[in-house]
Write a protein that holds these residues in place. Sequence first.
Motif, mmCIF file in Angstrom:
data_model
loop_
_atom_site.group_PDB
_atom_site.id
_atom_site.type_symbol
_atom_site.label_atom_id
_atom_site.label_comp_id
_atom_site.label_asym_id
_atom_site.label_seq_id
_atom_site.Cartn_x
_atom_site.Cartn_y
_atom_site.Cartn_z
ATOM 1 N N ASP A 140 0.819 -1.228 0.000
ATOM 2 C CA ASP A 140 0.000 0.000 0.000
ATOM 3 C C ASP A 140 0.849 1.273 0.000
ATOM 4 O OD1 ASP A 140 1.004 0.040 2.520
ATOM 5 O OD2 ASP A 140 -0.899 -0.196 3.562
ATOM 6 N N GLY A 141 2.168 1.128 -0.129
ATOM 7 C CA GLY A 141 3.022 2.311 -0.189
ATOM 8 C C GLY A 141 3.586 2.707 1.159
ATOM 9 N N GLY A 142 3.167 2.034 2.216
ATOM 10 C CA GLY A 142 3.709 2.333 3.543
ATOM 11 C C GLY A 142 4.989 1.560 3.804
ATOM 12 N N TRP A 143 5.462 1.605 5.019
ATOM 13 C CA TRP A 143 6.655 0.855 5.390
ATOM 14 C C TRP A 143 6.543 0.435 6.842
ATOM 15 C CZ3 TRP A 143 9.409 2.824 9.487
ATOM 16 C CH2 TRP A 143 9.146 4.169 9.827
ATOM 17 N N SER A 144 7.384 -0.517 7.225
ATOM 18 C CA SER A 144 7.352 -0.965 8.609
ATOM 19 C C SER A 144 8.714 -1.509 8.991
ATOM 20 C CB SER A 144 6.298 -2.059 8.769
ATOM 21 O OG SER A 144 6.378 -2.604 10.059
ATOM 22 N N ARG A 145 9.041 -1.434 10.274
ATOM 23 C CA ARG A 145 10.222 -2.138 10.772
ATOM 24 C C ARG A 145 9.795 -3.595 10.940
ATOM 25 N NH1 ARG A 145 12.072 -2.265 15.789
ATOM 26 N NH2 ARG A 145 14.306 -2.368 16.050
ATOM 27 N N ALA A 146 10.662 -4.516 10.628
ATOM 28 C CA ALA A 146 10.263 -5.923 10.684
ATOM 29 C C ALA A 146 11.491 -6.782 10.970
ATOM 30 C CB ALA A 146 9.645 -6.339 9.359
ATOM 31 N N ARG A 147 11.258 -8.045 11.337
ATOM 32 C CA ARG A 147 12.389 -8.957 11.532
ATOM 33 C C ARG A 147 12.085 -10.280 10.855
ATOM 34 N NH1 ARG A 147 15.707 -9.435 16.951
ATOM 35 N NH2 ARG A 147 17.621 -10.087 15.943
ATOM 36 N N SER A 148 13.061 -10.754 10.078
ATOM 37 C CA SER A 148 12.842 -12.032 9.401
ATOM 38 C C SER A 148 12.969 -13.152 10.423
ATOM 39 C CB SER A 148 13.866 -12.220 8.287
ATOM 40 O OG SER A 148 15.163 -12.219 8.829
ATOM 41 N N HIS A 149 12.301 -14.248 10.143
ATOM 42 C CA HIS A 149 12.380 -15.403 11.028
ATOM 43 C C HIS A 149 13.653 -16.162 10.694
ATOM 44 C CE1 HIS A 149 11.017 -18.575 13.600
ATOM 45 N NE2 HIS A 149 11.212 -19.451 12.635
ATOM 46 N N LEU A 150 14.422 -16.458 11.714
ATOM 47 C CA LEU A 150 15.685 -17.162 11.478
ATOM 48 C C LEU A 150 15.415 -18.647 11.251
ATOM 49 C CD1 LEU A 150 18.819 -17.198 11.523
ATOM 50 C CD2 LEU A 150 18.672 -17.572 13.968
ATOM 51 N N THR A 151 15.587 -19.086 10.004
ATOM 52 C CA THR A 151 15.422 -20.512 9.711
ATOM 53 C C THR A 151 16.826 -21.117 9.772
ATOM 54 O OG1 THR A 151 13.779 -19.806 8.107
ATOM 55 C CG2 THR A 151 14.367 -22.133 8.063
ATOM 56 N N PRO A 152 17.097 -22.000 10.739
ATOM 57 C CA PRO A 152 18.445 -22.565 10.808
ATOM 58 C C PRO A 152 18.812 -23.234 9.488
ATOM 59 C CG PRO A 152 17.141 -23.186 12.725
ATOM 60 C CD PRO A 152 16.210 -22.526 11.764
ATOM 61 N N THR A 153 20.106 -23.136 9.115
ATOM 62 C CA THR A 153 20.536 -23.649 7.807
ATOM 63 C C THR A 153 20.126 -25.110 7.614
ATOM 64 O OG1 THR A 153 22.391 -22.169 8.068
ATOM 65 C CG2 THR A 153 22.542 -23.735 6.263
ATOM 66 N N GLY A 154 20.314 -25.914 8.656
ATOM 67 C CA GLY A 154 19.980 -27.345 8.558
ATOM 68 C C GLY A 154 18.508 -27.527 8.195
ATOM 69 N N GLU A 155 17.666 -26.757 8.862
ATOM 70 C CA GLU A 155 16.220 -26.880 8.627
ATOM 71 C C GLU A 155 15.878 -26.439 7.191
ATOM 72 O OE1 GLU A 155 13.907 -24.924 11.749
ATOM 73 O OE2 GLU A 155 12.296 -24.683 10.270
ATOM 74 N N ALA A 156 16.518 -25.342 6.753
ATOM 75 C CA ALA A 156 16.245 -24.836 5.395
ATOM 76 C C ALA A 156 16.680 -25.874 4.353
ATOM 77 C CB ALA A 156 16.980 -23.522 5.181
ATOM 78 N N VAL A 157 17.861 -26.472 4.584
ATOM 79 C CA VAL A 157 18.359 -27.483 3.633
ATOM 80 C C VAL A 157 17.405 -28.685 3.622
ATOM 81 C CG1 VAL A 157 20.253 -29.095 3.175
ATOM 82 C CG2 VAL A 157 20.758 -26.720 3.811
ATOM 83 N N ALA A 158 16.964 -29.102 4.818
ATOM 84 C CA ALA A 158 16.060 -30.264 4.901
ATOM 85 C C ALA A 158 14.756 -29.981 4.135
ATOM 86 C CB ALA A 158 15.764 -30.571 6.360
ATOM 87 N N ILE A 159 14.237 -28.761 4.283
ATOM 88 C CA ILE A 159 12.977 -28.424 3.588
ATOM 89 C C ILE A 159 13.175 -28.460 2.080
ATOM 90 C CG2 ILE A 159 11.304 -26.557 3.157
ATOM 91 C CD1 ILE A 159 11.669 -25.753 6.118
#
Length: 444
Positions: free
Chosen positions: A388-407
């Motif tokens: 919508d043209g706005g902005w926000s402060r945000a934080r990404s969810h930390l996906t551990p490398t092992g979990e990301a590779v497994a997915i």
Amino acid sequence: MGPILLAFALAVLAWMLVVGDLVRRYRPLWHWYLIGYPLTACRVVSTWRKVAVLNDLAVSRRPSRGLLGDLVVKGDPLRPVAPRFSFPRAVRSGLTVTVRLHAGQTPATYMKAADAFAHAWRVHAVRVTSPERGLVLLTAMATDPLARPGLATAPTELLSALIGALESGGAWVMNLRLVPHWLITGATRSGKSTLLARLITQLASQPVALVGIDCKGGMELGLFAGRLSALATCRREAVTVLSALVVDMQDRMQTCRTVGVRSVWELPDKLRPIPVVVIVDEIAELYLSDGTRESRAEAEQCSTLLLRLAQLGAALGLHLVVSGQRVGSDLGPGVTALRAQLGGRICHRVNDPGTAEMTLGDLNKDAVAVAQSITAEERGVAVCTSPDGGWSRARSHLTPTGEAVAITKKYAAVTPVLPALHGACVVVEGESKWSTKERHSRSR
Ligand SMILES: Nc1ncnc2c1ncn2[C@@H]1O[C@H](COP(=O)(O)OP(=O)(O)OP(=O)(O)O)[C@@H](O)[C@H]1O
Ligand SMILES: [Mg+2]
């Protein structure tokens, strides 16, 4: 009697302090409603006038001097009138105050004063929004909601990814259907690759082709090669992959023209090509040249191909997610044009004010200052733009490398084969190199 009473009062006080501290630590929400909110609300009410006057939010109704015939008459200086405000309303670990603007005021004046409010009310930050004309809503956050963000349920929509949490407590969703191309910036170790990993794991289960370009030798995206339809690990490979995608884009255009529609999303299901998300880790590697003619030509080629994909790809189901430490014109002439096409912006901690300005400045000036205040400890924290043209402060969810590779391994079997990428390099299981053609024949 006196000393006994005093000792008793001190004991009660000590007990209250200890209990208060325990509640603050283990039940922060209770602490906020029982102690934090009443104290902060008192501060808001008692400091309101002073903060308003000091930050030019109060106005004098009448001038302190007037004309009586030819005579200038000086009156007592009039007390400036602070804007009217509602009583602070408690919300989850914060409070909100609605303010009625004086005639002639705009929310921008309040945005400038946001830091002054935060200091006067002793809160983490104050954000200013305008829910309707003539009103501003000040949202004070008692603590940083991104210190321990929760995670919402992932969206089910195609090309949508749950990246993390917004400062408002909502879900940070990246929806490529709404905003087709994204630019992610940040200094080294600020969280860019972690965000890309999160995006890949979120898109892995969807019928979407993921193409990786990681010219740091495939160190980051190579981990997810199993779910990538193609991976380029050097600039030469990037040129091959991008050229193939541009050809594919032209085929898609042809199909749309034949059927008589304006985007692939309007095509009947059986004709609709699979959406492709091209993920670039460290864009600078594609633009840098060692001065030789060959290297310059390759960089220019990359730049042109990326620009073409960005300009024409959105309606054709080709999406770009580009990350880099810097995206300034010092990288090359095409990078500013590319940046203009990347409508979604995410800015992590930056080392120089220029990068925050380059990422967010052309869209939202207020967001730049907030991005610049992200500290080195706040890894994964970023300022992101919303559709919508706005902005926000945000934080990404930390996906551990092992979990990301497994997915990505789990969904490797559903990796779409892109016929256009025949011959483009891919790395499978991080070891052997296969072309998509070979992989295709293997999967059959
Ligand atoms: N959302 C997050 N929450 C907590 N920690 C995070 C988050 N994102 C990143 N980190 C931490 O920050 C470290 C660096 O992140 P990452 O490798 O993604 O940075 P980068 O911006 O890609 O750096 P570079 O430019 O050097 O590649 C990670 O190892 C991780 O521990
Ligand atoms: Mg990285």
